[in-house]
Design an enzyme around this catalytic site. Structure first.
Site, PDB file in Angstrom:
ATOM      1  N   CYS A   7      59.939  42.782  32.250  1.00  0.00           N
ATOM      2  CA  CYS A   7      61.120  41.873  32.072  1.00  0.00           C
ATOM      3  C   CYS A   7      60.767  40.564  32.926  1.00  0.00           C
ATOM      4  CB  CYS A   7      62.558  42.536  32.469  1.00  0.00           C
ATOM      5  SG  CYS A   7      63.091  43.578  31.050  1.00  0.00           S
ATOM      6  N   ASP A  30      46.236  42.213  30.132  1.00  0.00           N
ATOM      7  CA  ASP A  30      46.477  43.256  31.113  1.00  0.00           C
ATOM      8  C   ASP A  30      45.872  42.866  32.441  1.00  0.00           C
ATOM      9  OD1 ASP A  30      47.298  46.525  30.705  1.00  0.00           O
ATOM     10  OD2 ASP A  30      46.239  45.867  32.341  1.00  0.00           O
ATOM     11  N   HIS A 100      55.263  48.560  25.139  1.00  0.00           N
ATOM     12  CA  HIS A 100      54.262  47.751  25.223  1.00  0.00           C
ATOM     13  C   HIS A 100      53.323  48.366  24.496  1.00  0.00           C
ATOM     14  CE1 HIS A 100      53.716  50.075  29.020  1.00  0.00           C
ATOM     15  NE2 HIS A 100      52.581  50.164  28.653  1.00  0.00           N
TER      16      HIS A 100
HETATM   17  P1  5GP Z   1      50.838  51.974  30.396  1.00  0.00           P
HETATM   18  O1  5GP Z   1      50.188  52.973  31.405  1.00  0.00           O
HETATM   19  O2  5GP Z   1      52.336  52.021  30.991  1.00  0.00           O
HETATM   20  O3  5GP Z   1      50.616  52.329  29.215  1.00  0.00           O
HETATM   21  O4  5GP Z   1      50.290  50.432  30.716  1.00  0.00           O
HETATM   22  C1  5GP Z   1      50.842  49.610  31.611  1.00  0.00           C
HETATM   23  C2  5GP Z   1      49.864  48.541  31.632  1.00  0.00           C
HETATM   24  O5  5GP Z   1      50.226  47.410  32.354  1.00  0.00           O
HETATM   25  C3  5GP Z   1      48.551  48.893  32.384  1.00  0.00           C
HETATM   26  O6  5GP Z   1      47.370  48.966  31.671  1.00  0.00           O
HETATM   27  C4  5GP Z   1      48.383  47.932  33.881  1.00  0.00           C
HETATM   28  O7  5GP Z   1      47.205  47.497  34.071  1.00  0.00           O
HETATM   29  C5  5GP Z   1      49.495  46.681  33.236  1.00  0.00           C
HETATM   30  N1  5GP Z   1      50.045  46.083  34.125  1.00  0.00           N
HETATM   31  C6  5GP Z   1      50.794  46.640  35.251  1.00  0.00           C
HETATM   32  N2  5GP Z   1      51.522  45.641  36.136  1.00  0.00           N
HETATM   33  C7  5GP Z   1      50.978  44.535  35.352  1.00  0.00           C
HETATM   34  C8  5GP Z   1      51.386  43.136  35.816  1.00  0.00           C
HETATM   35  O8  5GP Z   1      52.153  42.966  36.699  1.00  0.00           O
HETATM   36  N3  5GP Z   1      50.658  42.117  34.965  1.00  0.00           N
HETATM   37  C9  5GP Z   1      49.988  42.464  34.002  1.00  0.00           C
HETATM   38  N4  5GP Z   1      49.276  41.559  33.334  1.00  0.00           N
HETATM   39  N5  5GP Z   1      49.627  43.637  33.518  1.00  0.00           N
HETATM   40  C10 5GP Z   1      50.255  44.885  34.368  1.00  0.00           C
HETATM   41 ZN    ZN Z   2      61.825  45.581  30.942  1.00  0.00          ZN
END
Ligand code: 5GP
Ligand code: ZN
Length: 114
Positions: A7, A30, A100
């Site tokens: 958010c 990412d 996402h």
């Molecule tokens: P999930 O593990 O929830 O499927 O994916 C979350 C993704 O968000 C991960 O690939 C992680 O690298 C990415 N991520 C987490 N925090 C941040 C951030 O502050 N900025 C960006 N650009 N990516 C993030």
């Molecule tokens: Zn959110």
């Protein structure tokens, strides 16, 4: 103020490398890329994950997937192929509780995922 990191990214309170944006959707690189192209496509509206999407979100879900296809074209992975994936909950490996879609491409991806 929301404590949700995505958010905050959607509100531009936390910077990100934006790849695509419209009224409802933001796509950004990412932070911890797992492939030469690794973009996250999120709704600007907070939804925890796919399982919390309601009937009123169906148009938004379609827009997210359309945005994913646009990102694949603009990042030049559409022709070679790519993967769109969303992780849900603990077993799905979800680490950020804001819906996402990962768009991964630019290398041969293995299947099945771990
Ligand atoms: P999930 O593990 O929830 O499927 O994916 C979350 C993704 O968000 C991960 O690939 C992680 O690298 C990415 N991520 C987490 N925090 C941040 C951030 O502050 N900025 C960006 N650009 N990516 C993030
Ligand atoms: Zn959110």
């Amino acid at each position: 103020m929301s404590s949700c990191i995505f958010c905050k990214i959607a509100a531009k309170e936390i910077p990100s490398q934006v790849v695509y944006e419209d009224n409802d959707v933001l796509a950004f690189n990412d932070l911890n890329a797992q492939a030469p192209v690794h973009v996250l496509v999120i709704p600007k509206k907070h939804l925890s994950h796919l399982d919390h999407a309601a009937a009123e979100d169906e148009l938004l879900l379609g827009r997210l997937l359309s945005a994913a296809a646009k990102v694949a074209k603009s990042t030049a992975i559409a022709e070679t192929g790519y993967r769109v994936v969303t992780n849900i909950g603990v077993d799905g490996g979800q680490s950020v509780s804001h819906l996402h879609f990962h768009i991964l491409g630019g290398r041969q991806l293995s299947w099945p995922p771990g």
